[in-house]
Write a protein that holds these residues in place. Sequence first.
Motif, PDB file in Angstrom:
ATOM      1  N   SER A 145       0.805  -1.220   0.000  1.00  0.00           N
ATOM      2  CA  SER A 145       0.000   0.000   0.000  1.00  0.00           C
ATOM      3  C   SER A 145       0.837   1.268   0.000  1.00  0.00           C
ATOM      4  CB  SER A 145      -0.947   0.001   1.201  1.00  0.00           C
ATOM      5  OG  SER A 145      -0.229  -0.139   2.409  1.00  0.00           O
ATOM      6  N   ALA A 146       2.052   1.224   0.525  1.00  0.00           N
ATOM      7  CA  ALA A 146       2.893   2.423   0.594  1.00  0.00           C
ATOM      8  C   ALA A 146       3.723   2.646  -0.654  1.00  0.00           C
ATOM      9  CB  ALA A 146       3.807   2.335   1.815  1.00  0.00           C
ATOM     10  N   ALA A 147       3.720   1.718  -1.581  1.00  0.00           N
ATOM     11  CA  ALA A 147       4.585   1.815  -2.763  1.00  0.00           C
ATOM     12  C   ALA A 147       4.333   3.111  -3.519  1.00  0.00           C
ATOM     13  CB  ALA A 147       4.359   0.617  -3.676  1.00  0.00           C
ATOM     14  N   GLY A 148       5.413   3.771  -3.928  1.00  0.00           N
ATOM     15  CA  GLY A 148       5.283   4.986  -4.721  1.00  0.00           C
ATOM     16  C   GLY A 148       4.971   4.661  -6.164  1.00  0.00           C
ATOM     17  N   PRO A 149       4.407   5.625  -6.913  1.00  0.00           N
ATOM     18  CA  PRO A 149       3.965   5.355  -8.281  1.00  0.00           C
ATOM     19  C   PRO A 149       5.089   5.272  -9.305  1.00  0.00           C
ATOM     20  CG  PRO A 149       3.594   7.650  -7.745  1.00  0.00           C
ATOM     21  CD  PRO A 149       4.072   6.999  -6.490  1.00  0.00           C
ATOM     22  N   HIS A 150       6.337   5.519  -8.862  1.00  0.00           N
ATOM     23  CA  HIS A 150       7.477   5.455  -9.778  1.00  0.00           C
ATOM     24  C   HIS A 150       8.274   4.179  -9.515  1.00  0.00           C
ATOM     25  CE1 HIS A 150       6.478   9.485 -11.062  1.00  0.00           C
ATOM     26  NE2 HIS A 150       6.414   9.836  -9.795  1.00  0.00           N
ATOM     27  N   MET A 151       7.597   3.045  -9.677  1.00  0.00           N
ATOM     28  CA  MET A 151       8.190   1.730  -9.460  1.00  0.00           C
ATOM     29  C   MET A 151       8.701   1.558  -8.033  1.00  0.00           C
ATOM     30  SD  MET A 151      10.074   0.717 -13.043  1.00  0.00           S
ATOM     31  CE  MET A 151      10.580  -0.876 -12.419  1.00  0.00           C
ATOM     32  N   GLY A 152       7.989   2.115  -7.072  1.00  0.00           N
ATOM     33  CA  GLY A 152       8.341   1.956  -5.669  1.00  0.00           C
ATOM     34  C   GLY A 152       8.642   3.269  -4.980  1.00  0.00           C
ATOM     35  N   PRO A 153       9.577   4.084  -5.503  1.00  0.00           N
ATOM     36  CA  PRO A 153       9.816   5.406  -4.919  1.00  0.00           C
ATOM     37  C   PRO A 153       8.693   6.387  -5.241  1.00  0.00           C
ATOM     38  CG  PRO A 153      11.768   4.597  -6.063  1.00  0.00           C
ATOM     39  CD  PRO A 153      10.620   3.709  -6.463  1.00  0.00           C
ATOM     40  N   GLU A 154       8.720   7.528  -4.552  1.00  0.00           N
ATOM     41  CA  GLU A 154       7.740   8.585  -4.796  1.00  0.00           C
ATOM     42  C   GLU A 154       8.195   9.539  -5.893  1.00  0.00           C
ATOM     43  OE1 GLU A 154       4.800   9.067  -3.694  1.00  0.00           O
ATOM     44  OE2 GLU A 154       4.600   7.738  -1.972  1.00  0.00           O
ATOM     45  N   ASP A 155       9.514   9.776  -6.017  1.00  0.00           N
ATOM     46  CA  ASP A 155       9.993  10.797  -6.940  1.00  0.00           C
ATOM     47  C   ASP A 155      10.099  10.256  -8.355  1.00  0.00           C
ATOM     48  OD1 ASP A 155      13.340  10.298  -7.320  1.00  0.00           O
ATOM     49  OD2 ASP A 155      12.279   9.269  -5.697  1.00  0.00           O
ATOM     50  N   GLU A 156       9.884  11.146  -9.335  1.00  0.00           N
ATOM     51  CA  GLU A 156       9.848  10.741 -10.734  1.00  0.00           C
ATOM     52  C   GLU A 156      11.176  10.180 -11.203  1.00  0.00           C
ATOM     53  OE1 GLU A 156       8.588  12.456 -15.148  1.00  0.00           O
ATOM     54  OE2 GLU A 156       8.381  13.719 -13.375  1.00  0.00           O
ATOM     55  N   ALA A 157      12.285  10.668 -10.655  1.00  0.00           N
ATOM     56  CA  ALA A 157      13.587  10.158 -11.062  1.00  0.00           C
ATOM     57  C   ALA A 157      13.817   8.734 -10.582  1.00  0.00           C
ATOM     58  CB  ALA A 157      14.698  11.058 -10.530  1.00  0.00           C
ATOM     59  N   GLY A 158      12.994   8.283  -9.628  1.00  0.00           N
ATOM     60  CA  GLY A 158      13.135   6.934  -9.117  1.00  0.00           C
ATOM     61  C   GLY A 158      14.359   6.733  -8.262  1.00  0.00           C
ATOM     62  N   GLU A 159      14.951   7.846  -7.790  1.00  0.00           N
ATOM     63  CA  GLU A 159      16.189   7.756  -7.033  1.00  0.00           C
ATOM     64  C   GLU A 159      15.965   7.841  -5.519  1.00  0.00           C
ATOM     65  OE1 GLU A 159      18.555  10.856  -8.658  1.00  0.00           O
ATOM     66  OE2 GLU A 159      18.898   9.806 -10.573  1.00  0.00           O
ATOM     67  N   GLY A 160      14.746   8.132  -5.106  1.00  0.00           N
ATOM     68  CA  GLY A 160      14.455   8.214  -3.677  1.00  0.00           C
ATOM     69  C   GLY A 160      14.302   6.833  -3.078  1.00  0.00           C
ATOM     70  N   PRO A 161      14.092   6.776  -1.775  1.00  0.00           N
ATOM     71  CA  PRO A 161      13.921   5.471  -1.125  1.00  0.00           C
ATOM     72  C   PRO A 161      12.656   4.786  -1.603  1.00  0.00           C
ATOM     73  CG  PRO A 161      13.345   7.252   0.382  1.00  0.00           C
ATOM     74  CD  PRO A 161      13.970   7.899  -0.814  1.00  0.00           C
ATOM     75  N   SER A 162      12.731   3.477  -1.770  1.00  0.00           N
ATOM     76  CA  SER A 162      11.556   2.721  -2.169  1.00  0.00           C
ATOM     77  C   SER A 162      10.567   2.671  -1.021  1.00  0.00           C
ATOM     78  CB  SER A 162      11.945   1.311  -2.585  1.00  0.00           C
ATOM     79  OG  SER A 162      10.796   0.565  -2.918  1.00  0.00           O
ATOM     80  N   MET A 163       9.285   2.785  -1.369  1.00  0.00           N
ATOM     81  CA  MET A 163       8.221   2.708  -0.373  1.00  0.00           C
ATOM     82  C   MET A 163       7.531   1.350  -0.398  1.00  0.00           C
ATOM     83  SD  MET A 163       8.683   5.729   0.729  1.00  0.00           S
ATOM     84  CE  MET A 163       7.301   5.954   1.855  1.00  0.00           C
ATOM     85  N   GLY A 164       7.908   0.497  -1.345  1.00  0.00           N
ATOM     86  CA  GLY A 164       7.282  -0.815  -1.407  1.00  0.00           C
ATOM     87  C   GLY A 164       7.365  -1.444  -2.782  1.00  0.00           C
ATOM     88  N   MET A 165       6.798  -2.620  -2.901  1.00  0.00           N
ATOM     89  CA  MET A 165       6.868  -3.428  -4.115  1.00  0.00           C
ATOM     90  C   MET A 165       5.717  -3.128  -5.071  1.00  0.00           C
ATOM     91  SD  MET A 165       6.764  -7.592  -4.456  1.00  0.00           S
ATOM     92  CE  MET A 165       8.137  -7.810  -3.332  1.00  0.00           C
TER      93      MET A 165
END
Length: 301
Positions: A145-165
């Motif tokens: 449920s916490a997964a970000g929309p950018h393949m896990g992270p929240e930021d568009e660059a996908g470089e932030g911490p993953s929030m889930g699978m």
Amino acid sequence: MMWKLRSLGLCAALGLIAAACGTATPPGQTQTAPPSTETPATASAAPATPGTTGRAPGDRTVVAPVATISVDGDPADWAAVPKLELTLEGIEGVEVPVESKQAAVQVAHDDKFVYVLFEVQDDYDWTAADAHLSGASAVMWAVQSAAGPHMGPEDEAGEGPSMGMVDLWHWELECAARTQTGGEASDPGEGNDPGNDSACNFDDEWATTPKDREDDNGTGAENSLLGMWSHTSPTTSSAGTWVFEIRRPLQTGDAQDAQFAVGQMALLALAYWDADQTPSGWKDEGHAQSSNQEWIEVTLD
């Protein structure tokens, strides 16, 4: 978001998978075995369930009713299913920009399956010998449920911490229109690799970051995807609409898959690769996406 499709299976050549196609290690966990033998540690975390995203009610939401759907590449039996129209936007900062695309998505279900109809307005390009010279698509669901929309992270660059699978349904069009595609229709590829559709490259995958994408090969893994694609004007460079029609069981028992149930919310994102991006076709980062507008909320009615 930085979704990346595998280029005809050469994941190491593209650098899409960390550590030479090794298994992704979810945040805060220690990987103990490759995905072909063990389910990642994140699989025990909370699945995607009803919740709030901070958006206004009705904004980018889809109601998925009960419907009788045939996966045949013909959208006629979707006429009574609610449709969400949206704009897929290119990722900023890529070397070769991608134009925005108008798209629509519909979701339905019966007592066994969830169905997705993903349509994109773009000209027809399909080349049997090279999937990069054909349109391509992906459907992504939050597993946690916490997964970000950018393949896990929240930021568009996908470089932030993953929030889930997340659960990825990646589709490179190696088979012709109106051909049954996916793990339900063909044998697994590369030996014991159930996530890999060996015939047509409609793969069941998972990720926690854009660089850590894997075929779904963990304990209990399976690939029950069934798809068929078509185009409303199948003449090279002719304007029209791509039709990507997909079916998958509501429940798979696979910890790397999104699971669906009546009355529960699922979180959805979409991507499309345009064969006209460069003379040699689309590039991995060159896709139009919905993720920079947050998740699409889907509730099975």
